[in-house]
Every structure is written in structure tokens, then in C-alpha cells.
Enzyme design. Sequence first.
Site, PDB file in Angstrom:
ATOM      1  N   MET A  33       0.839  -1.205   0.000  1.00  0.00           N
ATOM      2  CA  MET A  33       0.000   0.000   0.000  1.00  0.00           C
ATOM      3  C   MET A  33       0.877   1.259   0.000  1.00  0.00           C
ATOM      4  O   MET A  33       0.394   2.354   0.313  1.00  0.00           O
ATOM      5  CB  MET A  33      -0.945   0.004   1.206  1.00  0.00           C
ATOM      6  CG  MET A  33      -1.935  -1.160   1.167  1.00  0.00           C
ATOM      7  SD  MET A  33      -3.461  -0.822   2.036  1.00  0.00           S
ATOM      8  CE  MET A  33      -2.871  -0.555   3.692  1.00  0.00           C
ATOM      9  N   ALA A  52       3.995   4.004   1.036  1.00  0.00           N
ATOM     10  CA  ALA A  52       4.690   4.506   2.227  1.00  0.00           C
ATOM     11  C   ALA A  52       5.784   3.495   2.577  1.00  0.00           C
ATOM     12  O   ALA A  52       5.883   3.001   3.704  1.00  0.00           O
ATOM     13  CB  ALA A  52       3.736   4.743   3.393  1.00  0.00           C
ATOM     14  N   HIS A  67       8.969   1.244   3.387  1.00  0.00           N
ATOM     15  CA  HIS A  67      10.077   1.265   4.350  1.00  0.00           C
ATOM     16  C   HIS A  67      10.944   0.040   4.084  1.00  0.00           C
ATOM     17  O   HIS A  67      10.663  -0.747   3.171  1.00  0.00           O
ATOM     18  CB  HIS A  67       9.535   1.311   5.785  1.00  0.00           C
ATOM     19  CG  HIS A  67       8.489   0.256   6.069  1.00  0.00           C
ATOM     20  ND1 HIS A  67       8.768  -1.094   6.035  1.00  0.00           N
ATOM     21  CD2 HIS A  67       7.167   0.351   6.360  1.00  0.00           C
ATOM     22  CE1 HIS A  67       7.671  -1.778   6.324  1.00  0.00           C
ATOM     23  NE2 HIS A  67       6.672  -0.925   6.510  1.00  0.00           N
ATOM     24  N   HIS A 126       9.306  -3.392   3.450  1.00  0.00           N
ATOM     25  CA  HIS A 126       8.799  -3.621   2.089  1.00  0.00           C
ATOM     26  C   HIS A 126       9.947  -3.951   1.133  1.00  0.00           C
ATOM     27  O   HIS A 126       9.818  -4.820   0.275  1.00  0.00           O
ATOM     28  CB  HIS A 126       8.103  -2.360   1.560  1.00  0.00           C
ATOM     29  CG  HIS A 126       6.866  -1.963   2.309  1.00  0.00           C
ATOM     30  ND1 HIS A 126       6.752  -0.775   2.981  1.00  0.00           N
ATOM     31  CD2 HIS A 126       5.672  -2.586   2.473  1.00  0.00           C
ATOM     32  CE1 HIS A 126       5.548  -0.668   3.518  1.00  0.00           C
ATOM     33  NE2 HIS A 126       4.870  -1.764   3.233  1.00  0.00           N
ATOM     34  N   GLY A 175       4.761 -10.261   4.031  1.00  0.00           N
ATOM     35  CA  GLY A 175       5.479 -10.197   5.301  1.00  0.00           C
ATOM     36  C   GLY A 175       4.779 -10.969   6.413  1.00  0.00           C
ATOM     37  O   GLY A 175       3.554 -10.954   6.509  1.00  0.00           O
ATOM     38  N   LYS A 234       4.963  -9.926   9.253  1.00  0.00           N
ATOM     39  CA  LYS A 234       4.469  -8.836  10.096  1.00  0.00           C
ATOM     40  C   LYS A 234       2.936  -8.903  10.184  1.00  0.00           C
ATOM     41  O   LYS A 234       2.349  -8.693  11.239  1.00  0.00           O
ATOM     42  CB  LYS A 234       4.952  -7.509   9.493  1.00  0.00           C
ATOM     43  CG  LYS A 234       4.164  -6.270   9.841  1.00  0.00           C
ATOM     44  CD  LYS A 234       4.509  -5.797  11.214  1.00  0.00           C
ATOM     45  CE  LYS A 234       3.891  -4.465  11.591  1.00  0.00           C
ATOM     46  NZ  LYS A 234       2.585  -4.162  11.054  1.00  0.00           N
ATOM     47  N   SER A 247       6.568  -0.326  10.099  1.00  0.00           N
ATOM     48  CA  SER A 247       5.192  -0.245   9.622  1.00  0.00           C
ATOM     49  C   SER A 247       4.947   1.162   9.102  1.00  0.00           C
ATOM     50  O   SER A 247       5.449   2.140   9.672  1.00  0.00           O
ATOM     51  CB  SER A 247       4.225  -0.531  10.786  1.00  0.00           C
ATOM     52  OG  SER A 247       2.917  -0.098  10.444  1.00  0.00           O
TER      53      SER A 247
HETATM   54  P1  AMP Z   1       1.443  -2.911   3.521  1.00  0.00           P
HETATM   55  O1  AMP Z   1       1.937  -1.894   2.561  1.00  0.00           O
HETATM   56  O2  AMP Z   1       1.533  -2.484   4.938  1.00  0.00           O
HETATM   57  O3  AMP Z   1       0.112  -3.485   3.135  1.00  0.00           O
HETATM   58  O4  AMP Z   1       2.452  -4.121   3.431  1.00  0.00           O
HETATM   59  C1  AMP Z   1       2.819  -4.698   2.211  1.00  0.00           C
HETATM   60  C2  AMP Z   1       3.593  -5.960   2.482  1.00  0.00           C
HETATM   61  O5  AMP Z   1       4.761  -5.658   3.236  1.00  0.00           O
HETATM   62  C3  AMP Z   1       2.783  -6.975   3.300  1.00  0.00           C
HETATM   63  O6  AMP Z   1       3.053  -8.282   2.814  1.00  0.00           O
HETATM   64  C4  AMP Z   1       3.347  -6.774   4.684  1.00  0.00           C
HETATM   65  O7  AMP Z   1       3.213  -7.912   5.514  1.00  0.00           O
HETATM   66  C5  AMP Z   1       4.796  -6.484   4.381  1.00  0.00           C
HETATM   67  N1  AMP Z   1       5.451  -5.796   5.502  1.00  0.00           N
HETATM   68  C6  AMP Z   1       4.983  -4.697   6.149  1.00  0.00           C
HETATM   69  N2  AMP Z   1       5.827  -4.375   7.164  1.00  0.00           N
HETATM   70  C7  AMP Z   1       6.816  -5.301   7.159  1.00  0.00           C
HETATM   71  C8  AMP Z   1       7.980  -5.526   7.960  1.00  0.00           C
HETATM   72  N3  AMP Z   1       8.285  -4.736   8.993  1.00  0.00           N
HETATM   73  N4  AMP Z   1       8.762  -6.583   7.668  1.00  0.00           N
HETATM   74  C9  AMP Z   1       8.462  -7.395   6.627  1.00  0.00           C
HETATM   75  N5  AMP Z   1       7.395  -7.243   5.826  1.00  0.00           N
HETATM   76  C10 AMP Z   1       6.573  -6.211   6.093  1.00  0.00           C
END
Ligand code: AMP
Length: 277
Positions: free
Chosen positions: A30, A32, A34, A37, A147, A149, A185
Site C-alpha cells: 500500500m 509509504a 520502508h 517492504h 510479510g 508482520k 510499519s
Molecule cells: P502494507 O503496505 O503495509 O500493506 O504491506 C505490504 C507488504 O509488506 C505486506 O506483505 C506486509 O506484511 C509487508 N510488511 C509490512 N511491514 C513489514 C515488515 N516490517 N517486515 C516485513 N514485511 C513487512
Amino acid sequence: MIKFTTLAELRAGIATERAKGKKIGFVPTMGALHEGHIHLGTTAKKSCDSMIYSIFVNPLQFAPHEDFGRYPRTLDADIARLEAAGMTMVYIPPVEEIYPEDFRTLIHVDGISGPLEGEFRPAFFDGVATVVAKLLLQVLPDQAYFGEKDYQQLQVIKRLAGDLNLPMEIIGVPTVRDDNGLALSSRNAYLSPEQYQVACTLNRTLAGMAELARQGQSVAQIEAMGEKALLDAGFTKVDYCTLRDAGTLQSPQTGRPQRVLAAAWLGTTRLIDNLAV
Ligand code: AMP
């Protein structure tokens, strides 16, 4: 960086990579972005020749009272980060490309979507399953990386891909943390410096719970200790702080892998984390 915004562009770009015989790895996000990702992509690059990220803040997985409107959007910085990490393709569809006006299909993954996040965010996993199924079918990668996470989300996506016979491997990647143990996050951007200090106790609390589980303490004691530690540290509300079966996320069974998971609030910011026992 090759940017796709429409499904037609995406399909043409993927077809070009396929024609070159490339093995394609996919990381849906999504934005943003870090280091967590980026770690998904660098892990994928070890076994894939060609990498694609998607950046799409999925309205379907946010309830009306949740943070869709204020979710951080940092597209230019995201693309710079992906470029610096050697990633070459990114799919950034507008909402209408994923959900045209007449869109009516929802995917519900029964069972594993029910407890924990499912209890506190009832529409969340239908939104996640629907968008992830769409993205996986649009990209049709060889491997897709997610992740740990978001541990329950990873289990939901594995179930979804298995049940629908999606022709790709779903791969889970361990959580990337900062030096204080806080899981990276996008929502950490909401934290004040004081809240950040409290947030860092989440991982320590889970580690303590996992240790008690290894020592054979009762589930009730472990969960009570965890919740008290979070509230004492300064979390304002605890949605759950629990020891579960790592496969079903129901009550733990002796002899099976276990996981500790928590979701807790700092003011208007909700953080989640989990650890293997
Ligand atoms: P999001 O953008 O938060 O929806 O996350 C996108 C992907 O990155 C998802 O598969 C998350 O589980 C993964 N992700 C988010 N934070 C972390 C982290 N700290 N370590 C590893 N993977 C992560």
C-alpha cells in the site's frame, strides 16, 4: 523504473518479461515504503529475475471509521526507494482500475479470517482477499512475497491461493524491525516520540510471552501478563494479546507450533505484531 497504471499496460509489460523467459516476483504493497517492504523485494530477487511491486491503498479493506483518508501516501519517495533497491517495475493503478463502478465481487476466506483481526476489523480480510486475488491474477507472477508482520493476512492469502488454485507460490518473509525491536510499519509515521517509546515495548512483551510459553506457563497467565505489560507501558487499549496455534490461529494445541500475536492502540494509532514461540 517502468510504471504501469492500467491493467493493459501491466499485462503488456509482464508479457514482455515472459517473452524473455524471466521468472517474475511480485510484492503487493500500500506504499509509504520502508525497509520491510524493500526486504520483501530483495529476498524475492534471490530467486526471481524480474521484480514488480504494486502500490495501491485499497479502500475495500478500510472500515468507514478507519484511516484510509490519512494513510501515508509518499509516491515519489517510494519510487526512489524501489529504484535504489534495483527494482524495475511498479504497478500503481488508480482506484477505478481495480474497482470500476459496477464492481460487485467479494472474496471471503472462511475460518482463518475469523479470529483476531477478523473480530476487530470485520470487513478487513474480505477487502484484503479481494484485492490480493485481483492483483495476483492481474500480474500472474511465479512467486508473490508477503510479510510475516501481517501473520494472519499471510495465512489468509496462502489459503486463498490454495483454494483457488492460483498458479504461483506464496512466500512469507520474516518481519524487519528497527534497532529497538519495533516492527517497521507505515503506520509508525503516526507515532509521537513518546508514543514511539511505548510502541517499542510491544515486541519485548511478545518475546516475554513466547518465553513463558516455552516454559509451559498456562495460556491464561501468559495472556494476562502480556495485556498488563502493554497497558502498564502506556498502550491505551489492547484489542488482543494472545497465544495461538500458528496454523489455525485458534487456541494452542500441545505439540503443534504456536505463535504470540497482539494488536494494541496508542491513541488513534493501532499497531500489530507477532512472534513465533
Ligand atoms: P502494507 O503496505 O503495509 O500493506 O504491506 C505490504 C507488504 O509488506 C505486506 O506483505 C506486509 O506484511 C509487508 N510488511 C509490512 N511491514 C513489514 C515488515 N516490517 N517486515 C516485513 N514485511 C513487512
